[in-house]
Design a protein around this motif. Structure first.
Motif, PDB file in Angstrom:
ATOM      1  N   MET A 171      99.997-103.351-173.002  1.00  0.00           N
ATOM      2  CA  MET A 171      98.665-102.791-173.107  1.00  0.00           C
ATOM      3  C   MET A 171      98.078-103.155-174.455  1.00  0.00           C
ATOM      4  SD  MET A 171      96.066-101.037-172.213  1.00  0.00           S
ATOM      5  CE  MET A 171      96.567-100.311-170.668  1.00  0.00           C
ATOM      6  N   ASN A 172      96.793-103.566-174.457  1.00  0.00           N
ATOM      7  CA  ASN A 172      96.180-104.059-175.673  1.00  0.00           C
ATOM      8  C   ASN A 172      95.407-102.999-176.445  1.00  0.00           C
ATOM      9  OD1 ASN A 172      96.913-106.885-175.338  1.00  0.00           O
ATOM     10  ND2 ASN A 172      95.513-106.911-173.614  1.00  0.00           N
ATOM     11  N   VAL A 173      95.090-101.867-175.798  1.00  0.00           N
ATOM     12  CA  VAL A 173      94.338-100.827-176.483  1.00  0.00           C
ATOM     13  C   VAL A 173      95.302 -99.970-177.286  1.00  0.00           C
ATOM     14  CG1 VAL A 173      92.849 -98.821-176.184  1.00  0.00           C
ATOM     15  CG2 VAL A 173      92.572-100.799-174.691  1.00  0.00           C
ATOM     16  N   SER A 174      95.089 -99.872-178.587  1.00  0.00           N
ATOM     17  CA  SER A 174      96.029 -99.151-179.443  1.00  0.00           C
ATOM     18  C   SER A 174      95.514 -97.787-179.863  1.00  0.00           C
ATOM     19  CB  SER A 174      96.346 -99.988-180.689  1.00  0.00           C
ATOM     20  OG  SER A 174      95.159-100.287-181.398  1.00  0.00           O
ATOM     21  N   THR A 175      94.201 -97.570-179.807  1.00  0.00           N
ATOM     22  CA  THR A 175      93.633 -96.279-180.173  1.00  0.00           C
ATOM     23  C   THR A 175      92.717 -95.793-179.071  1.00  0.00           C
ATOM     24  OG1 THR A 175      91.792 -97.348-181.317  1.00  0.00           O
ATOM     25  CG2 THR A 175      93.744 -96.808-182.632  1.00  0.00           C
ATOM     26  N   LYS A 176      92.531 -94.478-179.005  1.00  0.00           N
ATOM     27  CA  LYS A 176      91.684 -93.898-177.972  1.00  0.00           C
ATOM     28  C   LYS A 176      90.254 -94.398-178.126  1.00  0.00           C
ATOM     29  CE  LYS A 176      90.065 -89.450-176.174  1.00  0.00           C
ATOM     30  NZ  LYS A 176      90.200 -87.979-176.254  1.00  0.00           N
ATOM     31  N   PRO A 177      89.658 -94.965-177.072  1.00  0.00           N
ATOM     32  CA  PRO A 177      88.284 -95.456-177.179  1.00  0.00           C
ATOM     33  C   PRO A 177      87.304 -94.293-177.314  1.00  0.00           C
ATOM     34  CG  PRO A 177      89.024 -95.551-174.907  1.00  0.00           C
ATOM     35  CD  PRO A 177      90.225 -95.151-175.724  1.00  0.00           C
ATOM     36  N   SER A 178      86.249 -94.527-178.079  1.00  0.00           N
ATOM     37  CA  SER A 178      85.229 -93.487-178.215  1.00  0.00           C
ATOM     38  C   SER A 178      84.166 -93.596-177.128  1.00  0.00           C
ATOM     39  CB  SER A 178      84.572 -93.573-179.593  1.00  0.00           C
ATOM     40  OG  SER A 178      83.917 -94.832-179.757  1.00  0.00           O
ATOM     41  N   LYS A 179      84.029 -94.800-176.556  1.00  0.00           N
ATOM     42  CA  LYS A 179      83.035 -94.983-175.501  1.00  0.00           C
ATOM     43  C   LYS A 179      83.517 -96.021-174.506  1.00  0.00           C
ATOM     44  CE  LYS A 179      78.145 -95.966-174.611  1.00  0.00           C
ATOM     45  NZ  LYS A 179      76.838 -96.327-175.217  1.00  0.00           N
ATOM     46  N   VAL A 180      83.356 -95.715-173.220  1.00  0.00           N
ATOM     47  CA  VAL A 180      83.728 -96.619-172.133  1.00  0.00           C
ATOM     48  C   VAL A 180      82.530 -96.783-171.207  1.00  0.00           C
ATOM     49  CG1 VAL A 180      85.249 -96.976-170.146  1.00  0.00           C
ATOM     50  CG2 VAL A 180      86.156 -95.933-172.241  1.00  0.00           C
ATOM     51  N   VAL A 181      82.311 -97.998-170.736  1.00  0.00           N
ATOM     52  CA  VAL A 181      81.294 -98.263-169.723  1.00  0.00           C
ATOM     53  C   VAL A 181      81.994 -98.683-168.437  1.00  0.00           C
ATOM     54  CG1 VAL A 181      79.321 -99.662-169.024  1.00  0.00           C
ATOM     55  CG2 VAL A 181      79.525 -98.889-171.394  1.00  0.00           C
ATOM     56  N   VAL A 182      81.589 -98.080-167.329  1.00  0.00           N
ATOM     57  CA  VAL A 182      82.124 -98.391-166.013  1.00  0.00           C
ATOM     58  C   VAL A 182      81.040 -99.089-165.207  1.00  0.00           C
ATOM     59  CG1 VAL A 182      83.019 -97.435-163.850  1.00  0.00           C
ATOM     60  CG2 VAL A 182      83.710 -96.436-166.045  1.00  0.00           C
ATOM     61  N   ILE A 183      81.372-100.242-164.637  1.00  0.00           N
ATOM     62  CA  ILE A 183      80.446-100.956-163.751  1.00  0.00           C
ATOM     63  C   ILE A 183      80.868-100.691-162.316  1.00  0.00           C
ATOM     64  CG2 ILE A 183      79.525-103.192-163.060  1.00  0.00           C
ATOM     65  CD1 ILE A 183      80.217-104.253-165.820  1.00  0.00           C
ATOM     66  N   GLY A 184      80.014-100.034-161.549  1.00  0.00           N
ATOM     67  CA  GLY A 184      80.306 -99.804-160.137  1.00  0.00           C
ATOM     68  C   GLY A 184      80.189 -98.348-159.762  1.00  0.00           C
ATOM     69  N   GLY A 185      79.355 -98.060-158.761  1.00  0.00           N
ATOM     70  CA  GLY A 185      79.122 -96.686-158.314  1.00  0.00           C
ATOM     71  C   GLY A 185      79.825 -96.343-157.032  1.00  0.00           C
ATOM     72  N   GLY A 186      80.915 -97.066-156.716  1.00  0.00           N
ATOM     73  CA  GLY A 186      81.743 -96.715-155.574  1.00  0.00           C
ATOM     74  C   GLY A 186      82.839 -95.754-155.994  1.00  0.00           C
ATOM     75  N   ILE A 187      83.820 -95.561-155.123  1.00  0.00           N
ATOM     76  CA  ILE A 187      84.830 -94.541-155.379  1.00  0.00           C
ATOM     77  C   ILE A 187      85.697 -94.894-156.583  1.00  0.00           C
ATOM     78  CG2 ILE A 187      86.420 -95.537-153.676  1.00  0.00           C
ATOM     79  CD1 ILE A 187      85.989 -91.807-154.792  1.00  0.00           C
ATOM     80  N   PHE A 188      86.064 -96.167-156.788  1.00  0.00           N
ATOM     81  CA  PHE A 188      86.879 -96.511-157.944  1.00  0.00           C
ATOM     82  C   PHE A 188      86.127 -96.256-159.252  1.00  0.00           C
ATOM     83  CE2 PHE A 188      89.328 -99.710-155.171  1.00  0.00           C
ATOM     84  CZ  PHE A 188      90.334 -98.791-154.925  1.00  0.00           C
ATOM     85  N   GLY A 189      84.872 -96.674-159.305  1.00  0.00           N
ATOM     86  CA  GLY A 189      84.097 -96.492-160.520  1.00  0.00           C
ATOM     87  C   GLY A 189      83.834 -95.037-160.844  1.00  0.00           C
ATOM     88  N   VAL A 190      83.376 -94.276-159.858  1.00  0.00           N
ATOM     89  CA  VAL A 190      83.032 -92.874-160.099  1.00  0.00           C
ATOM     90  C   VAL A 190      84.281 -92.049-160.375  1.00  0.00           C
ATOM     91  CG1 VAL A 190      81.971 -90.821-159.087  1.00  0.00           C
ATOM     92  CG2 VAL A 190      80.908 -93.057-158.763  1.00  0.00           C
ATOM     93  N   SER A 191      85.363 -92.316-159.649  1.00  0.00           N
ATOM     94  CA  SER A 191      86.603 -91.580-159.881  1.00  0.00           C
ATOM     95  C   SER A 191      87.120 -91.821-161.295  1.00  0.00           C
ATOM     96  CB  SER A 191      87.662 -91.993-158.856  1.00  0.00           C
ATOM     97  OG  SER A 191      88.912 -91.400-159.130  1.00  0.00           O
ATOM     98  N   THR A 192      87.139 -93.082-161.737  1.00  0.00           N
ATOM     99  CA  THR A 192      87.609 -93.373-163.091  1.00  0.00           C
ATOM    100  C   THR A 192      86.687 -92.740-164.124  1.00  0.00           C
ATOM    101  OG1 THR A 192      88.496 -95.482-162.288  1.00  0.00           O
ATOM    102  CG2 THR A 192      88.307 -95.201-164.668  1.00  0.00           C
TER     103      THR A 192
END
Length: 378
Positions: free
Chosen positions: A1-22
């Motif tokens: 895994m490449n992320v080492s610190t908790k992100p302060s902001k995430v953008v999700v592309i997609g309004g289906g079940i995977f996107g909204v659930s995440t």
């Protein structure tokens, strides 16, 4: 895994079940999250899914375990919303054609050995186990009834999750057109929409259904794609005793929250053609054929009428297995691309959100990483 610190902001592309659930799972973890979709929520594959909740028949052990975890999350959700008309666990009934490819006896033994709840039913025993089926059309080899299966109406679930997401401070942007991931300096830096709106982010999840392989290709990444066109027909409400999901040789049926049925099949998808402008040509004879096949297997052979239908891509990776996780060579760029969006929707969102926040890869997703499509693996 490449992320080492908790992100302060995430953008999700997609309004289906995977996107909204995440997105809602990220918001629950305290991460500022923006969800961007090309139209209204659930306007893609999630809006035209049969949404049968199951892990029936044969599949890899890893895929079976993931689907069982997905079913578990839906049962937890059912306790939270006990009266929801959009989530039901009334079982699933399946039978095969009467030919040499009939696998009912073999599948029953396979499911029983796995501990997956299965009952073999001769045609005359079906009415007592699950009402609403015309047993005269069930083939002599019998049927399998899986009492623990169910169905979900994904647009209703997505609306419920989106309401919670907004309550938790999440932002939803709809009708943004096609969005792409901005990769700078070898990592994901944000999202750019069709109208050139930019949203910076520490991590991005691409959950844009059938568009995922083409979008990751823009960043020089490869995900094998076997996405076909899918057709789902919804009928007008009718009084009928069927509660289970039916998976039969010529038609798959599930009830809808409004009292109608959702219908799909493999043969009807093959009859849909794509016009030069990218739109779809659905024959009236195909729609009428789905109604006939559904009436044939339903008790009383009722006359069914079309309420509406949806047609468009059904996301399926090239090897048929899900694709979840961070792209191996682009830190902060995560993808979700899979068939079985309904069954996997809640668990995939939970595990992806956890990976994005903690930087730890979850073992349930170990077999479904995008790096399996890398040139060295191929």
């Amino acid at each position: 895994m490449n992320v080492s610190t908790k992100p302060s902001k995430v953008v999700v592309i997609g309004g289906g079940i995977f996107g909204v659930s995440t997105a809602v799972h990220l918001a629950r973890l305290g991460v500022r999250t923006v969800l961007i979709n090309d139209g209204p929520l659930a306007n893609g594959a999630s809006g035209r899914s049969l949404a049968w909740l199951n892990s029936a028949r044969k599949r890899s052990d890893a895929y079976h375990r993931l689907r069982l975890a997905g079913l578990d999350r839906y049962r937890t959700l059912a306790v939270r919303y006990p009266d929801a008309p959009w989530l039901r666990f009334d079982g699933g009934l399946t039978w095969d054609a009467d030919d040499t490819a009939n696998e009912i006896a073999e599948i029953f033994d396979y499911e029983r050995d796995l501990g997956y709840h299965a009952q073999w039913l001769a045609p005359q025993r079906i009415a007592a186990a699950t009402p609403g089926v015309d047993a005269s059309v069930v083939t002599p080899q019998g049927a399998i009834f899986n009492p623990g299966e169910g169905w979900v109406d994904l647009p209703s679930l997505i609306a419920t999750l989106a309401e919670e997401f907004r309550t938790l401070g999440g932002e939803i942007i709809t009708d943004a057109g096609r969005a792409t991931v901005d990769v700078e300096g070898g990592r994901a830096r944000g999202v750019i929409t069709a109208n050139c709106m930019r949203r910076d982010a520490d991590a991005v999840l691409l959950a844009a259904g059938g568009d995922v392989p083409a979008i990751v290709a823009e960043a020089g990444q490869h995900i094998e794609d076997a996405t076909p066109v899918a057709l789902l027909v919804r009928t007008k409400p009718i009084r009928h005793p069927l509660k289970a999901v039916l998976n039969t040789p010529r038609i798959a049926i599930r009830p809808t929250p409004g009292g109608g049925f959702a219908l799909d099949s493999a043969w009807s998808e093959e009859e849909v053609s794509v016009k030069p402008d990218g739109s779809y040509d659905v024959r009236q004879s195909t729609l009428e054929g789905l109604l006939r096949e559904a009436s044939r297997v339903l008790e009383g052979n009722p006359q069914l009428e079309i309420d509406d239908y949806g047609v468009g891509p059904k996301p399926i990776p090239g090897d048929g297995e899900p694709v979840f996780g961070e792209l191996p060579s682009i830190p902060g760029y995560f993808v979700a691309f899979s068939h079985s969006g309904a069954t996997l929707g809640l668990i995939a969102g939970e595990l992806l959100a956890d990976e994005i926040v903690t930087g730890r890869r979850h073992p349930l997703l170990a077999e479904f990483r995008p790096e399996r499509f890398s040139a060295s693996r191929r």
